[in-house]
Write an enzyme that holds these catalytic residues in place. Structure first.
Site, PDB file in Angstrom:
ATOM      1  N   ASN A   1       0.733   4.264   0.894  1.00 32.42           N
ATOM      2  CA  ASN A   1       0.810   5.145   2.064  1.00 32.42           C
ATOM      3  C   ASN A   1       1.287   4.438   3.330  1.00 32.42           C
ATOM      4  O   ASN A   1       1.200   4.992   4.417  1.00 32.42           O
ATOM      5  CB  ASN A   1      -0.551   5.796   2.320  1.00 32.42           C
ATOM      6  CG  ASN A   1      -0.937   6.746   1.207  1.00 32.42           C
ATOM      7  OD1 ASN A   1      -0.077   7.318   0.545  1.00 32.42           O
ATOM      8  ND2 ASN A   1      -2.225   6.904   0.984  1.00 32.42           N
ATOM      9  N   CYS A   2       1.787   3.234   3.185  1.00 33.83           N
ATOM     10  CA  CYS A   2       2.259   2.437   4.327  1.00 33.83           C
ATOM     11  C   CYS A   2       3.769   2.598   4.476  1.00 33.83           C
ATOM     12  O   CYS A   2       4.530   2.273   3.558  1.00 33.83           O
ATOM     13  CB  CYS A   2       1.885   0.977   4.079  1.00 33.83           C
ATOM     14  SG  CYS A   2       2.652  -0.214   5.192  1.00 33.83           S
ATOM     15  N   ASP A   3       4.198   3.126   5.622  1.00 34.59           N
ATOM     16  CA  ASP A   3       5.631   3.322   5.871  1.00 34.59           C
ATOM     17  C   ASP A   3       6.407   2.006   5.796  1.00 34.59           C
ATOM     18  O   ASP A   3       7.509   1.953   5.246  1.00 34.59           O
ATOM     19  CB  ASP A   3       5.866   3.961   7.240  1.00 34.59           C
ATOM     20  CG  ASP A   3       5.522   5.434   7.261  1.00 34.59           C
ATOM     21  OD1 ASP A   3       5.506   6.068   6.186  1.00 34.59           O
ATOM     22  OD2 ASP A   3       5.272   5.963   8.370  1.00 34.59           O
TER      23      ASP A   3
ATOM     24  N   TYR B   1       0.868  -1.176   0.000  1.00 40.92           N
ATOM     25  CA  TYR B   1       0.000   0.000   0.000  1.00 40.92           C
ATOM     26  C   TYR B   1       0.902   1.223   0.000  1.00 40.92           C
ATOM     27  O   TYR B   1       1.799   1.343   0.839  1.00 40.92           O
ATOM     28  CB  TYR B   1      -0.910  -0.022   1.226  1.00 40.92           C
ATOM     29  CG  TYR B   1      -1.783   1.193   1.386  1.00 40.92           C
ATOM     30  CD1 TYR B   1      -2.628   1.609   0.356  1.00 40.92           C
ATOM     31  CD2 TYR B   1      -1.775   1.937   2.557  1.00 40.92           C
ATOM     32  CE1 TYR B   1      -3.429   2.725   0.489  1.00 40.92           C
ATOM     33  CE2 TYR B   1      -2.576   3.057   2.710  1.00 40.92           C
ATOM     34  CZ  TYR B   1      -3.398   3.443   1.677  1.00 40.92           C
ATOM     35  OH  TYR B   1      -4.188   4.548   1.806  1.00 40.92           O
TER      36      TYR B   1
ATOM     37  N   ARG C   1       6.909   1.024   2.243  1.00 40.05           N
ATOM     38  CA  ARG C   1       7.949   1.849   1.605  1.00 40.05           C
ATOM     39  C   ARG C   1       9.338   1.387   2.015  1.00 40.05           C
ATOM     40  O   ARG C   1      10.252   1.304   1.180  1.00 40.05           O
ATOM     41  CB  ARG C   1       7.741   3.324   1.943  1.00 40.05           C
ATOM     42  CG  ARG C   1       6.580   3.949   1.178  1.00 40.05           C
ATOM     43  CD  ARG C   1       6.607   5.463   1.240  1.00 40.05           C
ATOM     44  NE  ARG C   1       6.306   5.995   2.554  1.00 40.05           N
ATOM     45  CZ  ARG C   1       5.101   6.395   2.954  1.00 40.05           C
ATOM     46  NH1 ARG C   1       4.073   6.318   2.134  1.00 40.05           N
ATOM     47  NH2 ARG C   1       4.921   6.884   4.153  1.00 40.05           N
TER      48      ARG C   1
END
Length: 119
Positions: free
Chosen positions: A9-11, A7, A14
């Site tokens: 927006n998932c740290d 996803y 990333r």
């Protein structure tokens, strides 16, 4: 090549994707919300976790809480749980990685190094 369900927006996702890039791991990235893992991929993951479903669930997510899965999951059949996960990518712990002989759920660098032979 591995498939990485992530996803944007998932740290944690990333960090995992950065690690894969830095270590030159060939990968195909898929948006987990739009294209959740298939039931077949999820069954492979269940088997790799000794039949334990809980590690595959994003237990800190809103959908998990909203559906009351903390109480429902222990009595749920594997087939029902896999069906639910394959229909709702928000319920799947991420990143979810699957490939030839590899299943990884969440990002633990040491585990990724061991399973992917990198680092």
């Amino acid at each position: 090549m591995i498939s990485v369900y992530a996803y944007k927006n998932c740290d944690t996702c990333r960090k995992a994707l950065k690690w894969l890039k830095e270590n030159g791991v060939p990968r195909e990235v898929k948006a987990i919300r739009e294209t959740p893992p298939t039931a077949q991929e999820l069954m492979v993951a269940v088997e790799s976790h000794g039949g334990d479903l809980r590690p595959l669930f994003n237990t800190s997510g809103g959908d998990y809480r909203d559906l009351g899965l903390k109480d429902k999951l222990p009595g749920m059949s594997v087939a029902d749980a896999v069906s639910l996960l394959s229909e709702n990518g928000n319920l799947v712990k991420r990143p979810f990685v699957i490939g030839e002989g590899v299943v990884l759920v969440g990002f633990k660098e040491d585990e990724w190094k061991a399973k992917l032979g990198k680092g």
